[in-house]
Motif scaffolding. Structure first.
Motif, PDB file in Angstrom:
ATOM      1  N   PRO A  71       1.819   8.431  -3.029  1.00 53.73           N
ATOM      2  CA  PRO A  71       1.917   8.096  -4.450  1.00 53.73           C
ATOM      3  C   PRO A  71       3.316   8.297  -4.998  1.00 53.73           C
ATOM      4  O   PRO A  71       4.013   9.246  -4.637  1.00 53.73           O
ATOM      5  CB  PRO A  71       0.917   9.060  -5.102  1.00 53.73           C
ATOM      6  N   LEU A 125     -10.806   3.658   1.136  1.00 52.97           N
ATOM      7  CA  LEU A 125     -11.480   2.867   0.110  1.00 52.97           C
ATOM      8  C   LEU A 125     -10.496   1.927  -0.588  1.00 52.97           C
ATOM      9  O   LEU A 125     -10.820   0.769  -0.872  1.00 52.97           O
ATOM     10  CB  LEU A 125     -12.146   3.792  -0.915  1.00 52.97           C
ATOM     11  N   ARG A 126      -9.285   2.429  -0.892  1.00 51.58           N
ATOM     12  CA  ARG A 126      -8.284   1.561  -1.518  1.00 51.58           C
ATOM     13  C   ARG A 126      -7.913   0.412  -0.591  1.00 51.58           C
ATOM     14  O   ARG A 126      -7.764  -0.733  -1.030  1.00 51.58           O
ATOM     15  CB  ARG A 126      -7.027   2.361  -1.877  1.00 51.58           C
ATOM     16  N   LEU A 127      -7.774   0.708   0.702  1.00 49.41           N
ATOM     17  CA  LEU A 127      -7.463  -0.349   1.671  1.00 49.41           C
ATOM     18  C   LEU A 127      -8.556  -1.417   1.647  1.00 49.41           C
ATOM     19  O   LEU A 127      -8.263  -2.623   1.612  1.00 49.41           O
ATOM     20  CB  LEU A 127      -7.331   0.257   3.073  1.00 49.41           C
ATOM     21  N   LEU A 182      -6.821   0.577  -9.524  1.00 50.93           N
ATOM     22  CA  LEU A 182      -7.929   1.486  -9.209  1.00 50.93           C
ATOM     23  C   LEU A 182      -7.509   2.947  -9.171  1.00 50.93           C
ATOM     24  O   LEU A 182      -8.242   3.831  -9.608  1.00 50.93           O
ATOM     25  CB  LEU A 182      -8.526   1.120  -7.845  1.00 50.93           C
ATOM     26  N   VAL A 205      -0.278   3.872  -2.245  1.00 48.98           N
ATOM     27  CA  VAL A 205      -1.612   4.387  -1.922  1.00 48.98           C
ATOM     28  C   VAL A 205      -1.481   5.543  -0.942  1.00 48.98           C
ATOM     29  O   VAL A 205      -2.098   6.594  -1.102  1.00 48.98           O
ATOM     30  CB  VAL A 205      -2.501   3.277  -1.321  1.00 48.98           C
ATOM     31  N   VAL A 206      -0.651   5.362   0.081  1.00 46.69           N
ATOM     32  CA  VAL A 206      -0.520   6.398   1.102  1.00 46.69           C
ATOM     33  C   VAL A 206       0.444   7.501   0.669  1.00 46.69           C
ATOM     34  O   VAL A 206       0.320   8.647   1.105  1.00 46.69           O
ATOM     35  CB  VAL A 206      -0.089   5.801   2.455  1.00 46.69           C
ATOM     36  N   PRO A 255     -10.049   7.287 -13.573  1.00 53.94           N
ATOM     37  CA  PRO A 255     -10.752   8.520 -13.175  1.00 53.94           C
ATOM     38  C   PRO A 255     -12.252   8.279 -13.004  1.00 53.94           C
ATOM     39  O   PRO A 255     -13.078   8.964 -13.626  1.00 53.94           O
ATOM     40  CB  PRO A 255     -10.470   9.458 -14.355  1.00 53.94           C
ATOM     41  N   LEU A 256     -12.609   7.307 -12.194  1.00 56.18           N
ATOM     42  CA  LEU A 256     -14.001   6.913 -12.018  1.00 56.18           C
ATOM     43  C   LEU A 256     -14.255   6.624 -10.546  1.00 56.18           C
ATOM     44  O   LEU A 256     -13.306   6.387  -9.796  1.00 56.18           O
ATOM     45  CB  LEU A 256     -14.293   5.625 -12.812  1.00 56.18           C
ATOM     46  N   PRO A 257     -15.531   6.604 -10.117  1.00 55.93           N
ATOM     47  CA  PRO A 257     -15.811   6.083  -8.776  1.00 55.93           C
ATOM     48  C   PRO A 257     -15.260   4.670  -8.669  1.00 55.93           C
ATOM     49  O   PRO A 257     -15.382   3.863  -9.598  1.00 55.93           O
ATOM     50  CB  PRO A 257     -17.338   6.096  -8.711  1.00 55.93           C
ATOM     51  N   MET A 258     -14.673   4.375  -7.511  1.00 61.85           N
ATOM     52  CA  MET A 258     -13.944   3.099  -7.391  1.00 61.85           C
ATOM     53  C   MET A 258     -14.857   1.897  -7.563  1.00 61.85           C
ATOM     54  O   MET A 258     -14.434   0.872  -8.089  1.00 61.85           O
ATOM     55  CB  MET A 258     -13.243   3.036  -6.041  1.00 61.85           C
ATOM     56  N   ALA A 307      -9.967   8.271   0.164  1.00 60.25           N
ATOM     57  CA  ALA A 307      -9.387   7.479  -0.918  1.00 60.25           C
ATOM     58  C   ALA A 307      -8.518   6.359  -0.363  1.00 60.25           C
ATOM     59  O   ALA A 307      -8.571   5.216  -0.832  1.00 60.25           O
ATOM     60  CB  ALA A 307      -8.565   8.366  -1.852  1.00 60.25           C
ATOM     61  N   ILE A 308      -7.720   6.675   0.644  1.00 60.29           N
ATOM     62  CA  ILE A 308      -6.834   5.649   1.226  1.00 60.29           C
ATOM     63  C   ILE A 308      -7.676   4.541   1.849  1.00 60.29           C
ATOM     64  O   ILE A 308      -7.391   3.346   1.686  1.00 60.29           O
ATOM     65  CB  ILE A 308      -5.893   6.264   2.272  1.00 60.29           C
ATOM     66  N   ARG A 326     -10.052  14.345  -5.007  1.00 56.79           N
ATOM     67  CA  ARG A 326      -8.696  14.108  -5.509  1.00 56.79           C
ATOM     68  C   ARG A 326      -8.049  15.433  -5.892  1.00 56.79           C
ATOM     69  O   ARG A 326      -8.716  16.452  -6.027  1.00 56.79           O
ATOM     70  CB  ARG A 326      -8.735  13.188  -6.741  1.00 56.79           C
ATOM     71  N   SER A 342      -6.701  -4.087  -7.373  1.00 57.20           N
ATOM     72  CA  SER A 342      -6.730  -2.884  -6.529  1.00 57.20           C
ATOM     73  C   SER A 342      -5.578  -1.947  -6.849  1.00 57.20           C
ATOM     74  O   SER A 342      -5.654  -0.759  -6.568  1.00 57.20           O
ATOM     75  CB  SER A 342      -6.697  -3.278  -5.052  1.00 57.20           C
ATOM     76  N   PRO A 377      -2.993  11.986  -0.944  1.00 52.25           N
ATOM     77  CA  PRO A 377      -4.318  11.391  -1.113  1.00 52.25           C
ATOM     78  C   PRO A 377      -5.232  11.708   0.068  1.00 52.25           C
ATOM     79  O   PRO A 377      -4.788  11.780   1.210  1.00 52.25           O
ATOM     80  CB  PRO A 377      -4.023   9.886  -1.185  1.00 52.25           C
ATOM     81  N   LEU A 387       0.822  -1.213   0.000  1.00 46.72           N
ATOM     82  CA  LEU A 387       0.000   0.000   0.000  1.00 46.72           C
ATOM     83  C   LEU A 387       0.857   1.265   0.000  1.00 46.72           C
ATOM     84  O   LEU A 387       0.331   2.363   0.131  1.00 46.72           O
ATOM     85  CB  LEU A 387      -0.923   0.017   1.232  1.00 46.72           C
ATOM     86  N   GLU A 433     -15.713  10.567  -3.554  1.00 39.97           N
ATOM     87  CA  GLU A 433     -14.247  10.453  -3.504  1.00 39.97           C
ATOM     88  C   GLU A 433     -13.525  11.074  -4.693  1.00 39.97           C
ATOM     89  O   GLU A 433     -12.509  11.766  -4.511  1.00 39.97           O
ATOM     90  CB  GLU A 433     -13.853   8.981  -3.308  1.00 39.97           C
ATOM     91  N   PRO A 434     -13.971  10.857  -5.950  1.00 35.47           N
ATOM     92  CA  PRO A 434     -13.230  11.479  -7.063  1.00 35.47           C
ATOM     93  C   PRO A 434     -13.140  12.988  -6.969  1.00 35.47           C
ATOM     94  O   PRO A 434     -12.175  13.581  -7.457  1.00 35.47           O
ATOM     95  CB  PRO A 434     -14.023  11.045  -8.304  1.00 35.47           C
TER      96      PRO A 434
END
Lengths: 525, 146
Positions: free
Chosen positions: A71, B92-94, A373, A68-69, A377-380, B89-90, B80, A370, B85, A65, B76-77
């Motif tokens: 980039p 949801l990614r988790l 994701l 993620v935290v 550029p979209l809702p996840m 976002a973090i 950004r 994941s 982040p 991750l 969430e988008p």
């Protein structure tokens, strides 16, 4: 003091390539020799996902991750504990024109060096490559015998197709790696268009990789388990550690693992070499008739600069950061995803293109879904729903151009021994306007706004700091690898490349190291 | 006394985290998060400072999204673009990683087995994305989410 005919420092591709020619003749290899902290316990990504083993998949400290935290903090392939150990050598920041840190990189202290995490594209340089990049004092013919020898040693999968001349006249290729449906579709379109309309503006063919598609020299084929983001221990993909193990098994050299070079002193008839134990820090001194430095461009250059007390002197530094282009092949949306795949699918070059650009097409199957994701550029939740249908029709093009040295891009070492790489000039790829229409003809679509340029430091094709010249000046090398004012100290890694052609440099790095090793054997001193 | 207070605070935080995880998981993947997954979610929040130390504005955003059951994935988008982040976002990614790795959630593998089906699905999902983004934008604006 232990004394040897030859001491090679480093067990990466350059080190082992030279060692094959100097073994059984009083050779000692010095190597920090770090190994992975733990072995990824699954043969395939699918097995790992089925296990639900969070520690193995995401890391005991959530290493996967990290981007993620924070980039772009670490290259995607170096996040996991099973791969990240490869880049735990001397750290260096890569700074842009404003002095901002683009990338925090590091050299490698791993046994086998950075080859543990490479993609294993092993390609010959041609004279056209060397001319396009510029300033090479040797010809491709000087490397031919060494290419052949290494290819037989390693086992190269590929095909004799339209890209054969561009990739180099390798013989005895193993069968090519299997293609995912999207890549097969592109190749079929290419064949149909080339047949009907003569040569397209693009030349395309199968990837050429050091990956076993059938048993070779007693090694079993690769299982295509899609674990390259989790582990370096994939049987069937060549890394320098395979050759290192063979050398150790033969007992044909002395191996001083767990040691790093700290200094050397050249006398009339030998070199004294100070080594530091990685554990404990104790210093021992050995001697050799000849010292060969193959620690990787960054480490080798640092050692040479420190040895000459050239703090603050900036030497040229070249990297090969690729331009990335995601491709969508709508005809293949909804395709069944293969259970097993290799990352590099196809290669191409633009006919008449500037600087012979090299394009590799990757299938992102080994990534966790994941991982992707964050780039959408979209809702996840919608992105997750789209991915299974999209992935069958997705590839990523990585584009490299020739990289000459550029004034201002350089490596220096401070009085504290810390490395700094200044890289104010990162030339963007200017061929996109020509490439996109060619790819559209093959059914692959993308947009310019999706293009991303990898930052310098993340090409990992480091070169150019101690360039070989017919008549070297200070901090340059002779064609036989000797430092400019030395008789007995040679450089055998990418430091000596005067420029980087567009193609992957790994096989040439090994071939050139082997060539220099043969020069050492000729030396009567 | 202090130890008991600390324990009560920790228990309340854990319940809050579980409630947050359950809601965000439902919005992201659908269905109920397992006890195992919730445990991993709590561990990640213990181990990752980026999840522990969230600024007041982002904490408020998260609390409002969960308590008022807003469209987390649609909002969430629109969060950004900052220097780092957003905590949403973090998180949801988790949850995506945990859903993929722990739960082997079918959403990661569900596929339409034909080109025409895939194209229809793509079209419908993009419509859903537009709707979710619009709703997310309106909710972000109405509730002053940062």
């Amino acid at each position: 003091m232990d004394f040897f005919n030859y001491v090679i420092v480093g067990s990466g591709p350059a080190g082992v390539a030279a060692a094959r020619h100097l073994e059984r003749d009083g050779l000692c290899m010095v190597d920090a020799g770090e190994l992975p902290p733990a072995i990824f316990p699954y043969a395939t990504r699918h097995d790992a996902l089925a296990s639900g083993d969070i520690n193995a998949l995401l890391g005991p400290r959530w290493e996967m991750l990290s981007n993620v935290v924070l980039p772009a903090s670490v290259h995607a392939k170096l996040r996991s504990p099973g791969t990240g150990y490869v880049a735990r050598g001397e750290p260096f920041p890569v700074l842009d024109a404003a002095g901002r840190c683009l990338v925090n990189g590091a050299g490698s202290y791993a046994a086998g060096g950075m080859s543990n995490a490479w993609g294993a594209q092993l390609l010959r340089y041609t004279d056209a490559d060397l001319a396009a990049a510029g300033d090479w004092p040797i010809a491709a013919a000087d490397l031919t015998n060494h290419y052949q020898d290494l290819e037989a040693h390693i086992g190269i999968a590929g095909a004799s197709d339209d890209m054969h001349g561009f990739l180099g006249e390798t013989t005895d290729l193993l069968p090519p790696t299997p293609l995912v449906p999207a890549a097969q579709h592109m190749l079929d379109r290419y064949a149909a268009l080339s047949g009907r309309h003569g040569a397209m503006g693009l030349c395309m063919g199968r990837a050429r990789v050091g990956l076993l598609t059938r048993p070779h020299r007693g090694y079993e084929p690769y299982t295509f388990g899609e674990t390259e983001f989790f582990s370096t221990e994939q049987h069937g993909i060549y890394t320098a550690r395979r050759t290192l193990r063979e050398l150790l098994d033969k007992g044909s050299m002395t191996y001083l693992g767990g040691h790093r070079l700290v200094a050397y002193r050249e006398a009339a008839d030998h070199v004294e070499i100070d080594l530091q134990a990685c554990a404990g820090g104790g210093i021992r001194t050995i001697g050799a008739k000849h010292l060969l430095l193959g620690c990787g461009t960054v480490h080798t250059t640092r050692l040479v600069l420190l040895n000459r007390r050239a703090h603050g002197l900036r030497l040229p530094f070249i990297d090969h950061p690729p331009t990335l282009l995601p491709l969508f092949i709508p005809r293949m949306f909804g395709s069944a995803l293969p259970d097993a795949s290799s990352p590099i699918q196809l290669v191409a070059t633009v006919r008449g293109g500037r600087a012979h650009e090299m394009i590799s097409f990757y299938y992102p199957g080994a990534l966790l879904r994941s991982d992707i994701l964050g780039d959408m550029p979209l809702p996840m939740n919608v992105a997750l729903d789209l991915l299974p249908n999209l992935l069958g029709g997705m590839l990523v093009a990585q584009i490299w151009e020739a990289s000459p040295p550029v004034a201002g891009n350089g490596l220096s070492v401070g009085t504290d021994g810390a490395i700094t790489i200044d890289y104010p000039h990162r030339a963007p790829y200017t061929g996109m306007a020509r490439l996109l229409p060619l790819l559209r003809r093959l059914g692959a679509f993308s947009l310019r706004r999706l293009v991303s340029d990898s930052p310098p430091g993340w090409g990992f094709h480091y070169a150019g700091c101690l360039p070989m010249r017919a008549d070297p000046g200070p901090f340059e090398t002779h064609v036989d690898g000797r430092l400019w004012d030395s008789r007995r100290v040679r450089v055998i890694d990418g430091s000596v490349f005067p420029s980087l052609p567009a193609k992957n440099h790994s096989l040439t790095l090994m071939a050139n190291s082997a060539r220099i090793a043969r020069e050492v054997l000729k030396c009567a001193c | 006394m202090q130890a008991e207070n600390d324990h009560n605070v920790a228990a309340a935080l854990a319940r809050d985290l579980d409630g947050e995880a359950r809601y965000l998981y439902r919005r992201l993947l659908g269905g109920e998060a397992s006890a195992e997954l919730l445990g991993h979610y709590r561990c990640a929040h213990r181990d990752l400072i980026e999840l522990r130390d969230i600024g007041a504005a982002q904490r408020r955003t998260l609390d409002i999204i969960v308590s008022r059951q807003l469209d987390a994935t649609g909002i969430e988008p629109w969060l950004r673009g900052g220097t780092s982040p957003h905590a949403l976002a973090i998180k949801l990614r988790l949850l995506a990683y945990l859903g993929e790795c722990v739960a082997a959630h079918p959403r990661f593998s569900r596929r339409t087995a034909s080109l025409s089906g895939a194209l229809v699905d793509l079209f419908l999902r993009m419509l859903a994305a537009l709707f979710s983004l619009l709703r997310g934008y309106l909710q972000k604006t109405r509730h002053g989410l940062l």
